[in-house]
Design an enzyme around this catalytic site. Structure first.
Site, PDB file in Angstrom:
ATOM      1  N   ARG A  15      32.972 -24.944  68.673  1.00  0.00           N
ATOM      2  CA  ARG A  15      34.240 -24.267  68.927  1.00  0.00           C
ATOM      3  C   ARG A  15      35.444 -24.968  68.281  1.00  0.00           C
ATOM      4  O   ARG A  15      36.526 -24.417  68.212  1.00  0.00           O
ATOM      5  CB  ARG A  15      34.444 -24.120  70.452  1.00  0.00           C
ATOM      6  CG  ARG A  15      33.478 -23.134  71.092  1.00  0.00           C
ATOM      7  CD  ARG A  15      33.389 -23.300  72.608  1.00  0.00           C
ATOM      8  NE  ARG A  15      32.499 -24.404  72.991  1.00  0.00           N
ATOM      9  CZ  ARG A  15      32.173 -24.711  74.261  1.00  0.00           C
ATOM     10  NH1 ARG A  15      32.690 -24.010  75.255  1.00  0.00           N
ATOM     11  NH2 ARG A  15      31.357 -25.715  74.518  1.00  0.00           N
ATOM     12  N   GLU A 153      26.776 -21.868  84.753  1.00  0.00           N
ATOM     13  CA  GLU A 153      27.571 -21.956  83.527  1.00  0.00           C
ATOM     14  C   GLU A 153      28.375 -20.665  83.341  1.00  0.00           C
ATOM     15  O   GLU A 153      27.938 -19.588  83.753  1.00  0.00           O
ATOM     16  CB  GLU A 153      26.655 -22.199  82.321  1.00  0.00           C
ATOM     17  CG  GLU A 153      26.048 -23.584  82.274  1.00  0.00           C
ATOM     18  CD  GLU A 153      27.084 -24.694  82.384  1.00  0.00           C
ATOM     19  OE1 GLU A 153      28.032 -24.706  81.570  1.00  0.00           O
ATOM     20  OE2 GLU A 153      26.979 -25.525  83.301  1.00  0.00           O
ATOM     21  N   ASN A 168      32.665 -27.857  87.432  1.00  0.00           N
ATOM     22  CA  ASN A 168      31.939 -29.102  87.175  1.00  0.00           C
ATOM     23  C   ASN A 168      32.688 -29.861  86.080  1.00  0.00           C
ATOM     24  O   ASN A 168      32.892 -29.339  84.992  1.00  0.00           O
ATOM     25  CB  ASN A 168      30.519 -28.734  86.709  1.00  0.00           C
ATOM     26  CG  ASN A 168      29.782 -29.915  86.121  1.00  0.00           C
ATOM     27  OD1 ASN A 168      30.089 -31.068  86.414  1.00  0.00           O
ATOM     28  ND2 ASN A 168      28.783 -29.615  85.287  1.00  0.00           N
ATOM     29  N   ARG A 331      54.585 -52.464  53.429  1.00  0.00           N
ATOM     30  CA  ARG A 331      53.181 -52.087  53.205  1.00  0.00           C
ATOM     31  C   ARG A 331      52.228 -53.212  53.598  1.00  0.00           C
ATOM     32  O   ARG A 331      52.638 -54.323  53.884  1.00  0.00           O
ATOM     33  CB  ARG A 331      53.031 -51.667  51.739  1.00  0.00           C
ATOM     34  CG  ARG A 331      53.824 -50.392  51.432  1.00  0.00           C
ATOM     35  CD  ARG A 331      53.903 -50.101  49.947  1.00  0.00           C
ATOM     36  NE  ARG A 331      52.593 -50.161  49.329  1.00  0.00           N
ATOM     37  CZ  ARG A 331      52.386 -50.285  48.019  1.00  0.00           C
ATOM     38  NH1 ARG A 331      53.419 -50.360  47.185  1.00  0.00           N
ATOM     39  NH2 ARG A 331      51.167 -50.340  47.545  1.00  0.00           N
ATOM     40  N   ARG A 438      69.228 -62.397  29.181  1.00  0.00           N
ATOM     41  CA  ARG A 438      69.736 -61.071  28.835  1.00  0.00           C
ATOM     42  C   ARG A 438      70.478 -61.205  27.521  1.00  0.00           C
ATOM     43  O   ARG A 438      70.905 -62.306  27.145  1.00  0.00           O
ATOM     44  CB  ARG A 438      70.661 -60.536  29.930  1.00  0.00           C
ATOM     45  CG  ARG A 438      71.901 -61.362  30.101  1.00  0.00           C
ATOM     46  CD  ARG A 438      72.774 -60.913  31.266  1.00  0.00           C
ATOM     47  NE  ARG A 438      73.990 -61.716  31.301  1.00  0.00           N
ATOM     48  CZ  ARG A 438      74.581 -62.121  32.416  1.00  0.00           C
ATOM     49  NH1 ARG A 438      74.075 -61.816  33.598  1.00  0.00           N
ATOM     50  NH2 ARG A 438      75.687 -62.820  32.361  1.00  0.00           N
TER      51      ARG A 438
HETATM   52  C1  UD1 Z   1      29.471 -28.767  80.195  1.00  0.00           C
HETATM   53  C2  UD1 Z   1      28.741 -28.422  81.486  1.00  0.00           C
HETATM   54  C3  UD1 Z   1      29.671 -27.616  82.371  1.00  0.00           C
HETATM   55  C4  UD1 Z   1      30.953 -28.405  82.634  1.00  0.00           C
HETATM   56  C5  UD1 Z   1      31.588 -28.883  81.330  1.00  0.00           C
HETATM   57  C6  UD1 Z   1      32.704 -29.887  81.648  1.00  0.00           C
HETATM   58  C7  UD1 Z   1      26.374 -28.184  80.923  1.00  0.00           C
HETATM   59  C8  UD1 Z   1      25.282 -27.240  80.639  1.00  0.00           C
HETATM   60  N1  UD1 Z   1      27.570 -27.643  81.165  1.00  0.00           N
HETATM   61  O1  UD1 Z   1      29.780 -27.546  79.538  1.00  0.00           O
HETATM   62  O2  UD1 Z   1      29.037 -27.302  83.594  1.00  0.00           O
HETATM   63  O3  UD1 Z   1      31.863 -27.626  83.379  1.00  0.00           O
HETATM   64  O4  UD1 Z   1      30.651 -29.536  80.485  1.00  0.00           O
HETATM   65  O5  UD1 Z   1      33.456 -30.203  80.520  1.00  0.00           O
HETATM   66  O6  UD1 Z   1      26.165 -29.369  80.953  1.00  0.00           O
HETATM   67  N2  UD1 Z   1      25.896 -32.518  74.292  1.00  0.00           N
HETATM   68  C9  UD1 Z   1      24.858 -33.260  73.790  1.00  0.00           C
HETATM   69  N3  UD1 Z   1      23.705 -32.639  73.427  1.00  0.00           N
HETATM   70  C10 UD1 Z   1      23.532 -31.303  73.574  1.00  0.00           C
HETATM   71  C11 UD1 Z   1      24.600 -30.551  74.100  1.00  0.00           C
HETATM   72  C12 UD1 Z   1      25.768 -31.174  74.464  1.00  0.00           C
HETATM   73  O7  UD1 Z   1      24.962 -34.473  73.639  1.00  0.00           O
HETATM   74  O8  UD1 Z   1      22.441 -30.821  73.239  1.00  0.00           O
HETATM   75  C13 UD1 Z   1      27.152 -33.201  74.660  1.00  0.00           C
HETATM   76  C14 UD1 Z   1      28.344 -32.711  73.856  1.00  0.00           C
HETATM   77  O9  UD1 Z   1      28.544 -33.493  72.703  1.00  0.00           O
HETATM   78  C15 UD1 Z   1      29.502 -32.877  74.849  1.00  0.00           C
HETATM   79  C16 UD1 Z   1      28.826 -32.776  76.203  1.00  0.00           C
HETATM   80  O10 UD1 Z   1      27.451 -32.949  75.994  1.00  0.00           O
HETATM   81  O11 UD1 Z   1      30.141 -34.121  74.725  1.00  0.00           O
HETATM   82  C17 UD1 Z   1      29.100 -31.443  76.871  1.00  0.00           C
HETATM   83  O12 UD1 Z   1      28.631 -30.410  76.023  1.00  0.00           O
HETATM   84  P1  UD1 Z   1      29.463 -29.081  75.816  1.00  0.00           P
HETATM   85  O13 UD1 Z   1      28.729 -28.207  74.889  1.00  0.00           O
HETATM   86  O14 UD1 Z   1      30.880 -29.381  75.527  1.00  0.00           O
HETATM   87  O15 UD1 Z   1      29.328 -28.471  77.293  1.00  0.00           O
HETATM   88  P2  UD1 Z   1      30.289 -27.432  78.001  1.00  0.00           P
HETATM   89  O16 UD1 Z   1      29.992 -26.074  77.531  1.00  0.00           O
HETATM   90  O17 UD1 Z   1      31.698 -27.891  77.904  1.00  0.00           O
HETATM   91 CA    CA Z   2      32.742 -29.486  76.857  1.00  0.00          CA
END
Ligand code: UD1
Ligand code: CA
Length: 452
Positions: A15, A153, A168, A331, A438
């Site tokens: 996003r 979600e 959450n 600098r 000069r």
């Molecule tokens: C997530 C939560 C949601 C919560 C929100 C809070 C889940 C399914 N949902 O949603 O309930 O309200 O955060 O901000 O957990 N990431 C990984 N690997 C993956 C997917 C995600 O490391 O496969 C990491 C992302 O880099 C990020 C975090 O997990 O830092 C959250 O992922 P994101 O996709 O932003 O979750 P949300 O849709 O915001």
């Molecule tokens: Ca998030």
């Protein structure tokens, strides 16, 4: 208490519509992931494991002091935690789980949150917040008796569930053994086809474990950054927080709305920051300074009682009682000693300037060592570059450099030397000499009459 932390930062950040991994986008002057790591460390975490995936190499290069584990394919937050199973095989007690995209979390809140979990008998505690606009977050569903049921979600929620404003925050404490014991049971049967970490909560509950909910009383802290609009909102909040902190510590900020100060900047007591000023990176400023209007300092070390206006200075040191500007560019690699005056339209690069030296107007000083008590006349230029290499200029103590002098480097000007205005100096000048380099002036009488 031995607290270990797992930070999820492997997501693409679709996003954000960016080539840069989401967690490396900066807010308050540093990557959002670094904010989360710093908050965990300040809350007493002794070890941080960061799950990386999208842009893994770049993330690893940009962040210090943590352990990394790779989640090769981003199959959801539950899957991300699973990829760190080995890293926690020997762990016991509580693991704190954070997301790399919640840069506003404070260590104060994390401490309270962890303490609440540890004093409970819950297998997991989830941090929640009332959001005025809960769109995009997982919503918290409670049982009729008020106990925790599950998190749904946004994409999986019914219209009624979407009306819930308790979300959450993506911050959890788990009993580490129980977490990894139940995580395999999480499925990806949902709108996004992902393994959701919050789904482990009802599984634990089904196994007879207790789940605690810890409501944060300040929803701003728990904002997750998914879009650039949210990034800008977080930026505004962080900066406001920093400015309030500085004012409470004895710094005057004349106009908070036009002042931009990165979160790690330090400023001493009774320093006044005037409008349109940008203080960035690892900048440190002492007491009793007057900075701005219109100053940009990046990674600057500044002493006490320094005055600066309308200037840009980066990666350099300025000692005490120095006056800068207007329109000065300092600098990298420059050191300016006590009581130096640097005036209008002066550029200094990779040079040391001795105590009490004056550079009042229109100078370029590059790759130079300038002594103490030197007076450098208007328009003086060090010719430090021969088209291939840079060379140094040395100017001794108490030298007087006449206006419009060119100093062709490498060249050494001795202590107490005088240089006549308009000279082009190509040879070293011994101590206490006068140098004139000069063409002699010729006056031709009655020349104008003849021309007519
Ligand atoms: C997530 C939560 C949601 C919560 C929100 C809070 C889940 C399914 N949902 O949603 O309930 O309200 O955060 O901000 O957990 N990431 C990984 N690997 C993956 C997917 C995600 O490391 O496969 C990491 C992302 O880099 C990020 C975090 O997990 O830092 C959250 O992922 P994101 O996709 O932003 O979750 P949300 O849709 O915001
Ligand atoms: Ca998030």
């Amino acid at each position: 208490m031995n607290l270990e932390t797992l930070i999820l930062a492997a997501g693409k950040g679709t996003r954000m519509k960016s080539k840069l991994p989401k967690v490396l986008h900066k807010v308050g002057g540093k990557p959002m992931l670094q904010h989360v790591i710093d908050a965990a460390k300040r809350a007493g975490s002794s070890r941080e494991v960061v799950v990386i995936g999208a842009g893994a190499q770049l993330v690893e290069e940009s962040i210090d002091g943590v352990e990394f584990v790779l989640q090769a394919e981003q199959l959801g937050t539950g899957h991300a935690v699973l990829s760190a199973r080995k890293n926690f095989a020997a762990s016991e007690g509580t693991v704190l789980i954070l997301c790399g995209d919640t840069p506003l979390l404070t260590s104060k809140l994390l401490q309270k949150f962890v303490a609440a979990h540890e004093s409970s008998n819950c297998a997991a505690t989830v941090l929640t917040a009332e959001m005025p606009d809960p769109k995009g977050y997982g919503r918290v569903i409670h049982e009729a008796d008020g106990t925790f049921q599950r998190i749904v979600e946004d994409k999986d929620a019914s219209d009624d569930e979407r009306k819930i404003r308790e979300v959450n925050a993506g911050v959890y404490c788990f009993d580490v053994k129980k977490l990894f014991g139940a995580l395999d049971k999480v499925s990806n049967d949902n709108a996004q086809g992902e393994y959701y970490l919050p789904d482990v909560l009802p599984i634990l509950k089904g196994d007879g474990e207790k789940i605690c909910v810890f409501p944060a009383d300040y929803c701003e802290e728990t904002i997750g950054i998914n879009t650039r609009v949210q990034l800008a909102a977080a930026e505004r909040i962080l900066r406001q927080r920093k400015i309030v902190e500085l004012m409470n510590d004895g710094v005057t900020i004349v106009d908070p709305h036009s002042t931009f100060i990165d979160v790690d900047v330090e400023i001493g007591q009774d320093t006044i920051i005037h409008p349109n000023t940008f203080l960035e990176g690892a900048t440190k400023i002492g007491d009793d300074c007057n900075i701005g209007p219109g100053v940009r300092f990046v990674n600057m070390i500044v002493g006490n009682n320094v005055t600066a206006q309308f200037s840009y200075c980066h990666d350099a040191e300025i000692y005490n009682d120095v006056t800068l500007g207007p329109y000065v560019h300092i600098r990298p690699g420059t050191k300016v000693s006590d009581r130096v005056k640097i005036g209008n339209f002066v550029e200094i690069k990779n040079s040391t300037i001795g105590e009490g030296t004056k550079l009042p107007h229109l100078q370029y000083i590059g790759d130079s060592d300038v002594g103490a008590g030197v007076n450098i006349g208007c328009g003086t230029v060090t010719c430090n570059y021969d088209g291939k290499n840079k060379h140094r200029t040395k100017i001794g103590d108490n030298a007087f450099i006449g206006c419009n002098t060119n100093l062709v480097a490498p060249v050494t000007v001795g202590d107490g030397v005088y240089i006549a205005a308009g000279s082009t100096i190509t040879k070293d000048i011994p101590k206490d000499n006068l140098a004139i380099a000069r063409a002699r002036q010729t006056n031709i009488p009655n020349w104008s009459d003849k021309r007519k």
